[in-house]
Design an enzyme around this catalytic site. Structure first.
Site, PDB file in Angstrom:
ATOM      1  N   HIS A  58     -26.754 -61.779  42.179  1.00 39.96           N
ATOM      2  CA  HIS A  58     -26.181 -61.330  40.908  1.00 39.96           C
ATOM      3  C   HIS A  58     -24.973 -62.172  40.511  1.00 39.96           C
ATOM      4  CE1 HIS A  58     -28.836 -58.003  41.443  1.00 39.96           C
ATOM      5  NE2 HIS A  58     -28.170 -57.520  42.475  1.00 39.96           N
ATOM      6  N   HIS A  73     -32.840 -55.996  39.763  1.00 45.80           N
ATOM      7  CA  HIS A  73     -33.581 -56.434  40.946  1.00 45.80           C
ATOM      8  C   HIS A  73     -35.061 -56.517  40.620  1.00 45.80           C
ATOM      9  CE1 HIS A  73     -30.106 -54.017  42.168  1.00 45.80           C
ATOM     10  NE2 HIS A  73     -29.904 -54.980  43.020  1.00 45.80           N
TER      11      HIS A  73
END
Ligand SMILES: Nc1ncnc2c1ncn2[C@@H]1O[C@H](COP(=O)(O)OP(=O)(O)O)[C@@H](O)[C@H]1O
Ligand SMILES: Nc1ncnc2c1ncn2[C@@H]1O[C@H](COP(=O)(O)OP(=O)(O)O)[C@@H](O)[C@H]1O
Ligand SMILES: [Mg+2]
Ligand SMILES: [Mg+2]
Ligand SMILES: [Mg+2]
Ligand SMILES: [Mg+2]
Lengths: 332, 215, 332, 215
Positions: C57, C219
């Site tokens: 991320h 995700h």
């Protein structure tokens, strides 16, 4: 073509509008032109800095408009250099009486369009100087040809010339330091995937599922070598060996480093690349003064990255360290 | 004996049509050794030219050509914008004030266009650029401008331009974006030399079609 | 899998090493742990802020470690929350005596691992508080289930809680303001392409050449809707309608906006999206106080973006405006 | 009558083997309703467990289980790390100091493991989690722990776990990453419930194989 756009014909206008809407404190747009200038332009008595080129390299160039960097960014169509009238408007809008420096990436189109704009400005009595950035070591250099392309190293010219102008340098002084940066900056890039120009709707080139291209340009110009995908460390070694031997960089040198993501390469991978760059520089006894990692001179959604090294002296260090406050480049 | 401003506009419309017909072809050529936009850039420019010429009626042929040049400069961008723009502007200067053009003017216009391109782009023949198709044509026109059969001269000039285009296949690009390719630029036909040939072709076709005798 | 990496097993370590090599003035790494802390940690007397989560991320979370934001970022394996021992080390390293706030994104794994770390810290006598961010309006909320996911809005929690801590707030005060942000921040995202977890080597999901997914997680968790690609304006309208009606946001409200690129979406497209966001907010008579555009909470090389709105009051505005200086977030 | 620490280690090795054999399968299950890492996470954890157990010889069965738990907590990450980690740690606490384990201990261990998982994850039966396979097994073990045929009891418990796994197909996930899917989680078998069943299966197989009568 998977893009978050409305109409391929309007991408540049909508992007610039969005930028001005997002950063009204920093920039405004010249009505009727694809030109972004500092919100407070012209800054009286300060040398004005104008850069630009085809769009698709965001945040270049408009993202670097602000205190301590550019006064104007001129945006051409995607991958097409802007026209002289646009550049001329930018020059007029940012001339604070101390003259204007044009920072041009070395592409025939850019050079000619900026040159014509310069001629137009001089006819109006505005003092104009220009520098041409040609940092891409992937291209063979020769005085008889167009010479090297200008790529991510251009951002260091913006930063350092911008700091000099902000500090009150004269047009000659700002130009001189910009040329010093150009003499000392070298870059080279590679791509894992091509990109799609919105108006064209198809990739600028094609690469196999396991292939990559080394030395390609930021408009998808073919590179020096096409090979199977290598490990990040091997790629970095290859790029660094070209860059380091070019000036050449020597033990004891101090440098600024930029890892420039071309659009689709995750930040994670940029750091993995830098990890190797840092090791190679240590081996060569070259000291890193500052590092920049991120997207500075992109090629739409191309996956890949370039490495830039700028050799520093005391003057360049001081100017590089100076604060800058723009939408896409901020430094205390 | 000559064409007036309206005839010149017709010739320019024909040129614009030719460019637009070859939009994909020129882009295709540019995609091999450039950045795949030459056809897009040029047809954008010539659409603007046509619109501009229709929006205002100009009687001065020089002013018409200057308008074309300025429109190209401010709409095409890239390398071809300033090159063709300068070419037309320089040509316009040379025939400024004229309300009609004869064959000698036609030669002057192309001569000046070539000068404009060379001034702006600093290219010599053999560097894989517009110059490679335009200069051979201009050479013939200059050499044979006093010949009786103007039609034949124009044919010969056009042929020379075509050969120039062919010649660009065999040489390395030394100017423009294709020059980054070095040796790998060999084997490909230059987009700019091609667009210049196409423009010449369109102009000459139209001139003949209008049977403007003096030309 | 086209990635600039060396070995899928080592991406996290190499990335963190690269980060520390690039920004030694900002951060250091805890030896033996995948934890990045402020170079000057622990800051005596200041509440320490620890965040983290799975890697992939970036620049979250380690990129936000620095003055005015986080004190530590804990990096798990790609898309896998970090283990309690790692988090515990982070807590110990940044505790300056005023206690530590854990900023957790609402995923079962993250919540449990941070909770365990908190228990470990408390056994060592370190005062620990925690907040759980759940800004993703794509997920139906319910107290009986896991609730909403935490996504890009988390960065506003880092920024504002970070400013409060920097200003000398107590642990309770910092926690309270973090919770105020959480109560007032809403996000939603969409994707044009999936991403590939390096260790897995294949895409997390598949999308047709003309398809996009709305409401998916960072995700690759499936979203709320899969449709043909729409125009950017239509996509923005859809996302904004979900976000605006959630709190709900009302005419006269002041907000901060974030356009968050998920990895492969060019900056150009992010600005095109913001252009529409700005128009919609104007129509709703909602005032934009500040805008953030770029990559903040990515999903490797996923193409797509999320929009975040944070409703502001005077306190939040002041804290949002405070300076911050970290590798990936800088504000004067 | 019972297994000693070495036997316990063998059972745990068998569990690790089973997890590693099902690495892809569990990951596949997780890719349907989660983030495609359950098998990867678990087998990473159990490799570390085996390495840890081999690197040190412990005689205390409670300490062994605690070590397993701590190793899982610090290597697995995600949701399953803290869940299984807490389970083993709690189980270890309950048999702390024992150098051998009998059937009653086995029941206690699973009972405590379940408690640990529920404490950590706050899930109830019917929420599509590990609890759905573990709790039915524990219920049988508790109910029939005094029965004469321990082998049969274990079979029945294992069967109950298997039915629990099947049951997860029919329900909506209310905990964990799969819960974001809402109704779309129906029809898929829960990865955690499955890994728990596989672990039970491996343990019971090994226990029988070692023909540890007391168990
Ligand atoms: N210096 C030059 N002089 C003459 N023609 C040139 C020069 N540089 C480039 N050209 C011509 O321009 C053409 C490319 O034009 P275009 O594709 O529109 O511009 P760009 O290269 O900026 O994309 C080339 O094919 C070549 O013929
Ligand atoms: N609160 C909970 N209680 C019990 N088990 C849970 C809970 N949340 C998730 N699980 C289990 O964890 C499994 C997923 O584990 P894993 O994939 O390793 O973690 P993550 O979801 O973080 O990727 C699910 O299949 C489910 O059985
Ligand atoms: Mg071009
Ligand atoms: Mg071109
Ligand atoms: Mg996970
Ligand atoms: Mg998972």
């Amino acid at each position: 073509m998977k893009k978050l756009i409305n109409n391929p014909e309007h991408v540049v206008e909508e992007m610039l509008e969005g930028m001005v809407a997002a950063f009204p404190g920093y920039v405004r747009k010249l009505e009727g032109f694809n030109v972004i200038v500092r919100a407070d332009a012209p800054v009286k008595g300060k040398v004005g800095l104008v850069s630009g080129g085809g769009s698709g390299h965001e945040p270049s160039h408009a993202g670097f408009v602000g205190r301590g960097m550019l006064d104007a960014g001129v945006a051409g169509a995607v991958f097409t250099s802007p026209t002289p009238d646009q550049i001329f408007e930018a020059v007029k809008a940012v001339d604070g009486g101390a003259g204007v420096l044009l920072i041009i990436k070395n592409y025939t189109g850019d050079v000619m369009n900026f040159e014509m704009a310069g001629e137009m400005a001089e006819m109006e009595g505005i003092k104009v100087a220009k520098v041409v950035v040609n940092d891409d070591v992937a291209v063979e250099n020769s005085t008889y040809t167009t010479g090297r392309r200008g790529i991510a190293g251009t951002v260091f010219v913006h930063k350092i010339a911008g700091a000099k102008a902000q500090a009150g340098g004269t047009l000659d002084e700002v130009k001189a330091v910009a040329e010093k940066v150009i003499a000392n900056v070298r870059s080279m890039g590679m791509a894992l995937t091509p990109c799609v120009v919105p108006a064209a709707g198809k990739p600028t080139f094609t690469l196999g599922e396991d292939e990559m291209e080394i030395g390609m340009g930021i408009h998808g110009e073919p590179g020096t070598m096409r090979t199977k995908i290598m490990k990040a460390d091997e790629i970095v070694e290859h790029l660094m060996s070209k860059i380091l031997t070019d000036i050449p960089f020597k033990p004891g040198d101090e440098v600024a480093v930029m890892i420039n993501g071309l659009g689709a390469t995750p930040i994670m991978e940029q750091f993995i690349m830098y990890n190797k760059v840092s090791k190679i520089l240590k081996e060569h006894d070259i000291k890193v003064h500052r590092t920049y990692i991120g997207e500075f001179m992109t090629s739409l959604e191309m996956a890949g990255a370039s490495i830039t090294l700028l050799k520093l002296d005391e003057e360049l260090k001081k100017l590089l360290d100076a604060p800058a406050d723009t939408p896409a480049f901020r430094q205390f | 004996m000559a064409t007036d401003a309206a005839g010149l506009v017709k010739i320019l419309e024909k040129v614009a049509e030719k460019i637009s017909e070859n939009r994909e072809f020129l882009t295709e050529l540019d995609s091999a050794i450039g950045d795949a936009d030459h056809g897009i850039n040029m047809s954008k420019g010539f659409s603007a030219v046509v619109e501009k010429l229709h929006s205002q009626k100009i009687d001065d042929c020089g002013a018409i050509l200057k308008t074309v040049g300025m429109t190209l400069v401010s709409t095409v961008g890239g390398a071809s914008g300033p090159l063709y723009g300068t070419a037309f502007m320089k040509a316009g200067q040379a025939v400024a004030g004229k309300s009609s053009l004869d064959f000698q003017d036609f030669v002057t216009i192309l001569e000046q266009a070539l000068e404009g391109i060379k001034y702006r782009g600093k290219a010599q023949r053999g560097e894989k650029t517009i110059v490679d198709s335009l200069e051979p044509a201009v050479d013939i026109l200059k050499d044979e401008k006093d010949s009786g059969d103007k039609g034949l001269v124009m044919e010969k000039a056009l042929n020379a331009a075509k050969e120039g285009v062919e010649y660009t296949r065999s040489i390395i690009a030394k100017k423009g974006r294709a020059s980054y390719l070095g040796e790998r630029s060999i084997g490909h036909q230059d987009p700019g030399a091609t667009s210049c040939y196409l423009m010449l072709q369109a102009a000459i076709e139209k001139i003949k079609e209008m049977s403007v005798n003096g030309l």
